[in-house]
Motif scaffolding. Structure first.
Motif, PDB file in Angstrom:
ATOM      1  N   ASN A 325       0.855  -1.183   0.000  1.00  0.00           N
ATOM      2  CA  ASN A 325       0.000   0.000   0.000  1.00  0.00           C
ATOM      3  C   ASN A 325       0.892   1.234   0.000  1.00  0.00           C
ATOM      4  O   ASN A 325       1.375   1.681   1.030  1.00  0.00           O
ATOM      5  CB  ASN A 325      -0.912  -0.003   1.226  1.00  0.00           C
ATOM      6  CG  ASN A 325      -1.933   1.130   1.189  1.00  0.00           C
ATOM      7  OD1 ASN A 325      -1.625   2.239   0.768  1.00  0.00           O
ATOM      8  ND2 ASN A 325      -3.142   0.845   1.639  1.00  0.00           N
ATOM      9  N   GLU A 327       0.494   4.455  -0.604  1.00  0.00           N
ATOM     10  CA  GLU A 327       0.068   5.668   0.093  1.00  0.00           C
ATOM     11  C   GLU A 327       0.284   5.530   1.595  1.00  0.00           C
ATOM     12  O   GLU A 327       0.780   6.437   2.263  1.00  0.00           O
ATOM     13  CB  GLU A 327      -1.407   5.961  -0.211  1.00  0.00           C
ATOM     14  CG  GLU A 327      -1.895   7.266   0.374  1.00  0.00           C
ATOM     15  CD  GLU A 327      -3.324   7.596  -0.036  1.00  0.00           C
ATOM     16  OE1 GLU A 327      -3.858   8.596   0.465  1.00  0.00           O
ATOM     17  OE2 GLU A 327      -3.889   6.854  -0.866  1.00  0.00           O
ATOM     18  N   GLU A 328      -0.043   4.355   2.133  1.00  0.00           N
ATOM     19  CA  GLU A 328       0.114   4.111   3.567  1.00  0.00           C
ATOM     20  C   GLU A 328       1.587   4.094   3.969  1.00  0.00           C
ATOM     21  O   GLU A 328       1.986   4.691   4.974  1.00  0.00           O
ATOM     22  CB  GLU A 328      -0.545   2.774   3.931  1.00  0.00           C
ATOM     23  CG  GLU A 328      -0.465   2.422   5.402  1.00  0.00           C
ATOM     24  CD  GLU A 328      -1.102   1.068   5.670  1.00  0.00           C
ATOM     25  OE1 GLU A 328      -0.414   0.188   6.229  1.00  0.00           O
ATOM     26  OE2 GLU A 328      -2.284   0.903   5.304  1.00  0.00           O
ATOM     27  N   HIS A 331       3.166   7.537   3.862  1.00  0.00           N
ATOM     28  CA  HIS A 331       2.759   8.292   5.053  1.00  0.00           C
ATOM     29  C   HIS A 331       3.611   7.899   6.264  1.00  0.00           C
ATOM     30  O   HIS A 331       4.065   8.765   7.024  1.00  0.00           O
ATOM     31  CB  HIS A 331       1.277   8.047   5.347  1.00  0.00           C
ATOM     32  CG  HIS A 331       0.800   8.712   6.607  1.00  0.00           C
ATOM     33  ND1 HIS A 331       0.573  10.065   6.696  1.00  0.00           N
ATOM     34  CD2 HIS A 331       0.527   8.191   7.838  1.00  0.00           C
ATOM     35  CE1 HIS A 331       0.176  10.358   7.921  1.00  0.00           C
ATOM     36  NE2 HIS A 331       0.133   9.246   8.629  1.00  0.00           N
ATOM     37  N   LYS A 332       3.851   6.596   6.439  1.00  0.00           N
ATOM     38  CA  LYS A 332       4.654   6.131   7.574  1.00  0.00           C
ATOM     39  C   LYS A 332       6.093   6.629   7.469  1.00  0.00           C
ATOM     40  O   LYS A 332       6.689   7.068   8.462  1.00  0.00           O
ATOM     41  CB  LYS A 332       4.634   4.603   7.638  1.00  0.00           C
ATOM     42  CG  LYS A 332       3.314   4.006   8.084  1.00  0.00           C
ATOM     43  CD  LYS A 332       3.386   2.478   8.098  1.00  0.00           C
ATOM     44  CE  LYS A 332       2.069   1.859   8.547  1.00  0.00           C
ATOM     45  NZ  LYS A 332       2.125   0.370   8.521  1.00  0.00           N
TER      46      LYS A 332
END
Length: 407
Positions: A325, A327-328, A331-332
């Motif tokens: 993922n 996008e996830e 972000h992290k």
């Protein structure tokens, strides 16, 4: 009013087509306190508080908030003599409790007395040529005679001269800030509501300053419409080149609005000119808290490679080949590393684009097989780790290179 043909604008960029680094227009350095605009110095970030300047405590707090997040020159509005005198207290409190933050004062509407007073306390005074000497419109006017035009020009000189002499003798600066929406009536009659009228308005004030041996000038030609703003600045550069002038430029799209569109509009105008090497200081004008403007300024400068103040993230848009993922994970990674300065970190979804597209990155996080990611240092693959440990291992790699700092 008669129509002036649109001028031919020449290419003002000196950058060869094969050059990937922006070559900035050469300008004279203008000192504003301990900050220098132009002269090859980094593009300066500005904003403006929205507190009433009579509120000394509130204004001091607002200036400090802006300065702490990277605003290098803070502008305040000075609509009256009382506001000008309040700046004495504001400056004193800043020096006593924080730092001597460079301040610019905005002076409008027959502002000679106000400007002379405020010049004692701030490092730069901004005047608007369209408003500094107010010309009361005549409803039945059909033209300006040469005599009328020259008479007002002489009045402008008489009104401007004391301020110019004061700033000159104190070693301070002036911004000649033309706004498309507030051109003087005689400029509108002579040139129309055009970028040429904006440029001629600025040149009139520049010539007065030069005749008094004052050249600590910064010029702006703002408009709320991006095409008008772009044309005005490009024409100003062309005219300054013709006249042997090298004044730095303050860029901005005035009244850009708020939200995503306000940011896009500002970026379209400011970023386009910066990419051509035009511009020495910028302000993004949003209908939001002033603190929201500073990140946009730095994002524009970072994207163009003009200042490195944050991590540069390179990430593919995701597709059917992506193995996690994206996008996830991005972000992290961002949350874990966003406090660092000057690094390029790539997060790539698959091996097809990964190593090639992220070749310039310091570190890479690449999906190579389901459940695992590969970490890169530059073009070199360092290790393959389970996806669940990817962010932690990326941090460990940065730490091993002694490029990590705690948040």
């Amino acid at each position: 009013m008669f129509t002036i043909p649109s001028p031919t604008i020449v290419n003002t960029s000196s950058r060869p087509l094969s050059e990937t680094t922006i070559v900035r227009r050469k300008t004279r350095p203008v000192r504003v306190g301990h900050v220098t605009i132009g002269g090859g110095h980094p593009v300066v970030v500005q904003s403006m508080i929205n507190e009433d300047t009579l509120d000394v405590e509130g204004s001091v707090a607002a200036i400090i908030r802006l300065h702490k997040i990277g605003c290098e020159i803070v502008r305040v509005t000075v609509p009256s003599l009382a506001h000008a005198k309040a700046l004495s207290e504001i400056k004193q409190k800043l020096v006593e409790t924080y730092l001597a933050v460079p301040l610019a004062a905005d002076v409008h509407h027959n502002g000679m007395k106000i400007a002379l007073e405020v010049a004692k306390y701030v490092e730069k005074v901004r005047i608007n040529p369209g408003l500094y000497v107010f010309e009361k419109p005549k409803p039945n006017r059909t033209e300006y005679t040469h005599a009328e035009f020259d008479d007002i020009g002489e009045k402008i000189r008489e009104t401007l001269e004391p301020l110019v002499v004061s700033l000159r003798d104190q070693g301070k600066a002036m911004r000649i800030g033309v706004n498309h929406g507030s051109l003087a009536e005689r400029m509108l009659f002579t040139y129309g509501d055009t970028p040429e009228g904006m440029v001629e308005s600025a040149l009139e004030f520049i010539r007065i300053c030069e005749s008094l041996d004052f050249r600590n000038l910064v010029i702006s030609l703002k408009a709320s419409r991006v095409p008008v703003m772009l044309t005005a600045y490009r024409l100003m550069v062309q005219r300054m080149n013709e006249l042997g002038m090298d004044y730095p430029l303050h860029l901005g799209v005035t009244e850009a609005g708020d939200g995503e569109y306000g940011r896009i509009k500002s970026t379209a105008g400011i970023g386009t000119l910066l990419a051509d090497g035009i511009g020495d200081t910028i302000r993004v004008s949003l209908t939001e808290a002033p603190e929201k403007e500073i990140p946009v300024c730095y994002s524009i400068l970072q994207a163009l490679g003009l200042r490195k103040t944050m991590v540069e993230y390179v990430a593919c848009p995701s597709c059917g080949r992506t193995l996690f993922n994206l996008e996830e994970v991005l972000h992290k990674v961002r949350e874990a590393t966003k406090h660092l300065t000057g690094l390029d970190i790539a997060v790539m979804g698959c091996i097809v684009n990964g190593p090639g597209e992220m070749a310039d990155a310091d570190y890479g996080y690449v999906g190579k097989q389901p459940g695992y990611i590969s970490l890169y240092r530059g073009k070199e693959e360092i290790k393959k780790v389970p996806e669940s440990q990817g962010v932690e291992e990326l941090i460990n790699l940065i730490k091993a290179d002694d490029r990590w700092v705690d948040p």
